[in-house]
Scaffold this active site. Structure first.
Site, PDB file in Angstrom:
ATOM      1  N   HIS A  59       0.829  -1.210   0.000  1.00  0.00           N
ATOM      2  CA  HIS A  59       0.000   0.000   0.000  1.00  0.00           C
ATOM      3  C   HIS A  59       0.859   1.254   0.000  1.00  0.00           C
ATOM      4  O   HIS A  59       1.223   1.777   1.048  1.00  0.00           O
ATOM      5  CB  HIS A  59      -0.923  -0.002   1.215  1.00  0.00           C
ATOM      6  N   HIS A  61       1.661   5.102  -2.444  1.00  0.00           N
ATOM      7  CA  HIS A  61       1.238   6.009  -3.510  1.00  0.00           C
ATOM      8  C   HIS A  61       2.477   6.573  -4.194  1.00  0.00           C
ATOM      9  O   HIS A  61       3.296   7.235  -3.550  1.00  0.00           O
ATOM     10  CB  HIS A  61       0.391   7.143  -2.939  1.00  0.00           C
ATOM     11  N   LEU A  62       2.608   6.301  -5.490  1.00  0.00           N
ATOM     12  CA  LEU A  62       3.737   6.826  -6.253  1.00  0.00           C
ATOM     13  C   LEU A  62       3.368   8.064  -7.064  1.00  0.00           C
ATOM     14  O   LEU A  62       4.240   8.711  -7.640  1.00  0.00           O
ATOM     15  CB  LEU A  62       4.305   5.739  -7.179  1.00  0.00           C
ATOM     16  N   ASN A  93      -4.782   5.914  -7.586  1.00  0.00           N
ATOM     17  CA  ASN A  93      -5.329   7.276  -7.622  1.00  0.00           C
ATOM     18  C   ASN A  93      -4.339   8.224  -8.290  1.00  0.00           C
ATOM     19  O   ASN A  93      -3.742   9.097  -7.682  1.00  0.00           O
ATOM     20  CB  ASN A  93      -5.734   7.756  -6.225  1.00  0.00           C
ATOM     21  N   HIS A 231      -5.484  -0.113   5.848  1.00  0.00           N
ATOM     22  CA  HIS A 231      -5.241   0.776   7.005  1.00  0.00           C
ATOM     23  C   HIS A 231      -6.348   0.778   8.079  1.00  0.00           C
ATOM     24  O   HIS A 231      -7.012   1.782   8.301  1.00  0.00           O
ATOM     25  CB  HIS A 231      -4.965   2.199   6.550  1.00  0.00           C
ATOM     26  N   ASN A 277      -5.885   9.870   6.402  1.00  0.00           N
ATOM     27  CA  ASN A 277      -7.186   9.215   6.339  1.00  0.00           C
ATOM     28  C   ASN A 277      -6.982   7.712   6.174  1.00  0.00           C
ATOM     29  O   ASN A 277      -6.407   7.282   5.170  1.00  0.00           O
ATOM     30  CB  ASN A 277      -7.997   9.766   5.172  1.00  0.00           C
ATOM     31  N   ASP A 304       1.100   2.925   3.707  1.00  0.00           N
ATOM     32  CA  ASP A 304       0.229   3.947   3.108  1.00  0.00           C
ATOM     33  C   ASP A 304       1.033   5.220   2.834  1.00  0.00           C
ATOM     34  O   ASP A 304       0.581   6.338   3.105  1.00  0.00           O
ATOM     35  CB  ASP A 304      -0.986   4.245   3.997  1.00  0.00           C
ATOM     36  N   PHE A 322      -5.129  14.709   2.720  1.00  0.00           N
ATOM     37  CA  PHE A 322      -4.811  13.680   3.711  1.00  0.00           C
ATOM     38  C   PHE A 322      -3.536  12.940   3.291  1.00  0.00           C
ATOM     39  O   PHE A 322      -3.289  12.736   2.112  1.00  0.00           O
ATOM     40  CB  PHE A 322      -5.940  12.650   3.791  1.00  0.00           C
TER      41      PHE A 322
END
Length: 429
Positions: A59, A61-62, A93, A231, A277, A304, A322
């Protein structure tokens, strides 16, 4: 290419350390013995530090494509390597969203070009993450995406989630869920509790998470789909997941380092470095998360990692996005605050960072054994340092852990036998 790691120690299930040396050839671990007296193209002296199976984070985010001002595949995977991670799974996302064969294939090409560690990308459950139309789950699964998620937003209708699970089950894929019922979030920015009251900020009720998990585990039971909860943050969520597992439902779950180490009482000012979040919950929630991790209700730890630009985080609690970064600090924070305080063992930590995430998603990684992929993280358990966000390889500097004193640090990360990160002060070779 033959490489030998000399003067290493490996961790036994008993938590004892054993002297070893490792021969790597053709991207695999060929031998692990106390001493290896063979010729090699390269020898790396790890100076008595501990060799572990490379960490796996399902988990992160790139941000690329579309959010390169926050992070790129290159900078994010450099941060991952520095943190000891050899496999990371990137959330969808982005802009465009990986929701079609064209966007997924383009993402695979960019990963092949720039990634410094192994990146397994998610595809979205719904087109453009809007929750209005399902993606072609069967087609995207055939392309080799890691799993399906609309992370960042919960799937709001039971109908959509039921359809997604049924199709994922048929395709042999997993559904991974950010659980949040938007109808009871009430535009909150922190946990609905003491701090939201003292700082006069709108609060996010814990029920907004657990009620969607309760719905989804029943849908997972009906479809037989593997359902994974992102999460987890509340004691009610832990209870629902525990009950679902006891009922034989194929549900798994993760928890973040920040939810294990912090709670709402750590937010003393309206600093957006504490805005994530799900939010930091009450102390009893924090305690339930560690208990759930130890008893197996929660399966493993995921960061995350969510980088943002400084100007975005400077907008204040009500408007800032967030998320916090986590790849470069996870091991040292968890080792210092959980292992050294004897709340958990080092072997448990390695299980939750390497072994269990790979097992849950049937990945052939997270193993330090002969014939396994040569994904290896070397850690100096005695290295003292102070977390300094200005030294991060990540573009994101948004962390609540700046200036924390920690012990234990990854000093060498190898992916399929190739050096992805090396701390030249500790390791030479």
């Amino acid at each position: 290419m033959r490489t030998i790691l000399k003067n290493a120690k490996r961790l036994l299930p008993s938590n004892k350390l054993e002297d070893c040396e490792i021969l790597i050839e053709d991207k695999q671990i060929k031998e692990i013995r106390s001493v290896i007296n063979e010729e090699a193209d390269r020898e790396i002296d790890v100076k008595g530090n501990v060799v572990l199976p490379g960490f796996v984070d399902v988990h992160i985010h790139l941000r690329e494509p579309g959010g390169e001002h926050k992070e790129t595949i290159l900078t994010g995977t450099k941060a991952a390597a520095r943190g000891g991670y050899t496999t990371v799974c990137s959330m969808p996302n982005t802009n465009p969203v990986p929701d079609s064969s064209e966007t997924v294939n383009a993402l695979f090409e960019k990963i092949k070009q720039d990634a410094q560690v192994r990146v397994l990308p998610y595809a979205s459950i719904t087109k453009n993450l809007k929750g209005e139309e399902l993606t072609n789950i069967e087609e995207l699964a055939d392309l080799g995406v890691f799993a399906f998620t609309d992370d960042g937003v919960g799937i709001q209708t039971a109908d959509f989630m039921l359809q997604a699970m049924a199709r994922a089950k048929k395709a042999g894929a997993s559904i991974v869920a950010h659980c949040e019922d938007n109808s009871i979030v009430y535009e909150g920015v922190v946990h609905d509790g003491k701090v939201s009251q003292s700082l006069h900020l709108p609060g996010i009720p814990p029920i907004s998470e657990s009620v969607q998990i309760a719905r989804d585990v029943l849908l997972a039971e009906a479809t037989g789909c593997h359902y994974h909860v992102c999460h987890v943050s509340t004691k009610e969520s832990v209870r629902v997941i525990r009950d679902a597992k006891r009922a034989g439902i194929h549900v798994t779950a993760e928890v973040t380092p920040h939810h294990l180490l912090l709670n709402e009482e750590d937010i003393t000012t309206a600093s957006t470095d504490f805005k994530m979040n799900p939010p930091l919950r009450a102390k009893e929630d924090q305690e339930a998360l560690l208990e759930g991790l130890i008893d197996g209700t929660i399966d493993f730890i995921a960061t995350d990692h969510a980088p943002h630009a400084m100007e975005e985080k400077a907008k204040g609690m009500l408007e800032a996005p967030f998320g916090i970064v986590g790849l470069e600090t996870a091991f040292s924070l968890l080792y210092t605050n959980l292992v050294q305080t004897e709340k958990i063992t080092l072997h448990q930590l390695v299980e939750w960072l390497s072994i269990k995430p790979a097992e849950v998603f049937t990945l052939p990684y997270g193993k330090l054994e002969e014939n396994a992929a040569a994904d290896i993280t070397v850690v100096n358990l005695n290295k003292n340092s102070v977390i300094d966000k200005e030294t991060f390889f990540s573009k994101g500097k948004n962390t609540p852990f700046h200036d924390w004193k920690v012990t234990g640090q990854p000093v060498l990360t190898m992916v399929e036998g190739n050096v992805a990160y090396i701390d030249e002060e500790d390791i030479h070779g």
